[in-house]
Design an enzyme around this catalytic site. Structure first.
Site, PDB file in Angstrom:
ATOM      1  N   ASP A 151      86.961   6.736 -24.105  1.00 55.06           N
ATOM      2  CA  ASP A 151      85.896   6.144 -23.289  1.00 55.06           C
ATOM      3  C   ASP A 151      86.161   6.302 -21.786  1.00 55.06           C
ATOM      4  OD1 ASP A 151      83.487   4.767 -22.985  1.00 55.06           O
ATOM      5  OD2 ASP A 151      84.010   3.233 -24.455  1.00 55.06           O
ATOM      6  N   ASP A 211      75.053   4.918 -23.531  1.00 54.26           N
ATOM      7  CA  ASP A 211      75.033   4.497 -24.935  1.00 54.26           C
ATOM      8  C   ASP A 211      73.614   4.426 -25.504  1.00 54.26           C
ATOM      9  OD1 ASP A 211      77.741   4.202 -24.720  1.00 54.26           O
ATOM     10  OD2 ASP A 211      77.781   2.069 -25.246  1.00 54.26           O
TER      11      ASP A 211
END
Ligand SMILES: *[C@@H]1O[C@H](CO)[C@@H](O)[C@H](O)[C@H]1NC(C)=O
Ligand SMILES: *[C@@H]1O[C@H](CO)[C@@H](O)[C@H](O)[C@H]1NC(C)=O
Ligand SMILES: *[C@@H]1O[C@H](CO)[C@@H](O)[C@H](O)[C@H]1NC(C)=O
Ligand SMILES: *[C@@H]1O[C@H](CO)[C@@H](O)[C@H](O)[C@H]1NC(C)=O
Ligand SMILES: *[C@@H]1O[C@H](CO)[C@@H](O)[C@H](O)[C@H]1NC(C)=O
Ligand SMILES: *[C@@H]1O[C@H](CO)[C@@H](O)[C@H](O)[C@H]1NC(C)=O
Ligand SMILES: *[C@@H]1O[C@H](CO)[C@@H](O)[C@H](O)[C@H]1NC(C)=O
Ligand SMILES: *[C@@H]1O[C@H](CO)[C@@H](O)[C@H](O)[C@H]1NC(C)=O
Ligand SMILES: *[C@@H]1O[C@H](CO)[C@@H](O)[C@H](O)[C@H]1NC(C)=O
Length: 490
Positions: A151, A211
């Protein structure tokens, strides 16, 4: 002689560098699996992973290619100063430790996916791997990890251009490589700093956007860049709808290649906020553009209709096609003059697939997406220049009854011993553990090719009636015509 050798060697090195990409031998077709984040967020545990893994086996999902069980954020509990600052797994969530989870997943024939972050902290505020790449890669390898989702939170300002981001992500790539264990490397930097330009040299996939969320097309200010600016999105954001991400993907489809894929983010199929037609369209599109297919729903409570979408081998076979080339968007129209990026739109995607006719011509995938609120068959067409056999890839979708029987045949908690008995339910499903998608396609398996609906002649059109917010997906196979034959003989 010496000079010629030198030139030859240089050319070979160039070729190896180009063909090698990340060169870990993984994700030659897009990776498939499951990740807990979309449905369950931080609610992670050993039980969750192992129950899910057993159900992935029981429900036949493993035998469709879903291989990696990926643990997302919130699993750790700081670093161990007495052990080279290595990460500690939270023992209340993972009482037997991560190596035990990996062992059990491997026993089931599955791969273990791990999560970390190229920053000081993970997005959930746990210890990140920035500055600890080597020790963390070594820890992951020692646990038996097969996959790393990496991430981008708290990156300490180490972003802003391609070189800086690439260097930060390359550190982990090198550390993973140095472990000697093949570990699929999945970049999750939300499309920041154009990872499609540099990701293929260090990683197996890269996220292209903020996202995803369980929504078809709602504009959300937290996910900017809805229009023609999508290719150059300075602020990736989050809460990105399916059509928002589709638009971002449309600009960079050419970046996908074997071993290195555009990642449109984990699937939302089964999370409850979209219609069946929308989930069909979402799954079809992700498959056609060669995104990794990582299920993002709670498998323990999967509904039969969602199992049947995720189990469509004909659609998955497009995703896993040996040629590894992404479909691209051919056109996008606003309905009734609306801005196609904002208002209701219809769009057509197509791309080439490996030939299953043994001929000169590739198969084609054609995907029609109707973003409008009503059915509009007339506009949903593609013109063709030669004859094609048109096969509907959703014609053989497993019935809801059959999916329900598969679910019922497994125990509620997941028990491979007493669970799914393939002889009793789910017969006639494709089984990639027995026969690869490439081999099944080469053998003309109709579970993969879909059913013939029609044949279109040169200058004819493929026309389909598409549900509102739905999709039609076809495999087109070339039919030799007199003209084509004549040309072939020349
Ligand atoms: C490490 O990188 C080298 C050079 O690209 C490659 O040949 C090798 O397969 C990689 N090893 C692993 C474990 O990824
Ligand atoms: C920290 O590492 C030491 C030395 O390897 C080990 O004895 C100890 O159990 C570790 N602590 C935790 C919480 O894992
Ligand atoms: C310990 O950590 C250092 C610094 O991160 C690293 O260089 C070294 O390889 C690590 N050792 C092991 C055994 O992981
Ligand atoms: C387009 O506009 C016409 C006329 O206002 C309307 O009847 C029709 O429903 C609209 N079509 C769509 C797909 O919104
Ligand atoms: C598959 O179908 C194509 C088109 O009908 C045919 O040419 C080919 O021989 C078939 N292949 C096999 C292995 O049956
Ligand atoms: C598709 O073809 C198969 C095999 O020929 C057949 O069993 C099935 O009923 C067909 N499905 C549809 C929807 O026509
Ligand atoms: C699964 O079922 C078998 C047969 O009833 C039983 O022996 C086994 O303990 C069960 N396994 C789990 C993990 O519950
Ligand atoms: C599966 O079901 C078939 C048919 O009922 C039965 O013959 C077979 O023994 C079962 N297999 C297992 C592993 O339970
Ligand atoms: C799929 O094939 C493998 C290998 O032949 C076999 O072990 C497995 O039981 C099959 N799965 C199903 C659901 O039939």
């Amino acid at each position: 002689m010496a000079l010629r050798n030198l030139i030859f060697t240089a050319a070979a090195a160039l070729f190896a560098a180009k063909a090698g990409a990340v060169d870990n031998g993984l994700a030659i077709t897009p990776q498939m699996g499951w990740d807990n984040w979309n449905a369950l967020g931080c609610d992670v545990s050993e039980d969750l992973l192992l129950q899910t893994a057993e159900l992935i086996v029981d429900y036949g999902l493993k035998d469709l290619g879903y291989h990696y069980v990926v643990l997302d954020d919130c699993w750790s509990k700081g670093r161990n100063a007495s052990n080279n600052n290595s990460l500690i797994a939270d023992s209340s969530k993972f009482p037997n430790g991560m190596a035990a989870v990996a062992d059990r997943l491997h026993e089931l024939g599955l791969g273990f996916g791990m999560y970390s972050d190229a920053g000081k902290y993970t997005c959930g505020g746990y210890a990140g791997s920035l500055g600890y790449e080597t020790v963390d890669a070594n820890t992951f390898a020692s646990w038996g990890v097969d996959y790393l989702k990496y991430d981008n939170c708290y990156n300490m300002g180490q972003a802003g251009n391609q070189q800086i981001s690439e260097a930060r992500y390359a550190k982990m790539a090198n550390a993973l490589n140095a472990t000697g264990r093949p570990i699929l490397y999945s970049l999750c930097n939300w499309g920041e700093d154009y990872p499609w330009n540099w990701g293929s040299t260090i990683a197996n996939s890269w996220r292209i956007s903020g996202d995803v969320y369980d929504n078809w097309d709602t504009y959300d200010s937290r996910c900017p860049c809805t229009g023609a600016d999508a290719w150059n999105c300075g602020l990736p954001g989050f809460h990105c709808s399916i059509l928002n991400i589709a638009n971002k993907a449309s600009f960079i489809v050419s970046k996908a290649q074997p071993g290195a894929w555009n990642d449109l983010d984990m699937l939302e199929v089964g999370n409850g906020a979209m219609t069946d037609a929308e989930y069909v369209a979402h799954f079809s599109l992700w498959a056609a553009v060669k995104s990794p297919l990582i299920m993002g729903n709670d498998i323990r409570t999967i509904a039969p209709a969602d199992l049947s979408i995720l189990s469509n081998a004909a659609v998955i076979a497009v995703n896993q096609d040996p040629s590894g080339s992404s479909a691209g968007r051919r056109w996008l129209y606003g309905i009734n003059g609306s801005d196609p990026f904002v208002g209701p739109s219809i769009q057509l995607w197509s791309g080439s697939l490996k030939s299953t006719t043994g001929g000169t011509y590739s198969d084609m995938v054609v995907l029609l997406i109707n973003g409008a609120d009503e059915t509009d068959p007339k506009a949903q067409r593609k013109q063709v220049k030669m004859s094609w056999e048109v096969r509907d890839l959703w014609a053989n979708r497993m019935s809801t009854d059959e999916a329900a029987a598969i679910i019922a045949a497994s125990t509620a908690t997941g028990n491979v011993t007493t669970g799914y008995n393939a002889t009793e339910v789910g017969t006639g499903r494709y089984n990639v553990t027995a026969t690869s998608y490439a081999a099944g396609l080469a053998a003309n398996d109709t579970l993969l090719l879909g059913n013939v609906t029609t044949t279109v002649q040169p200058s004819g059109t493929v026309t389909a009636t598409v549900d509102p917010h739905g999709a039609a997906m076809f495999r087109l196979r070339a039919v030799p015509t007199a003209a084509v034959k004549k040309r072939d003989e020349l």
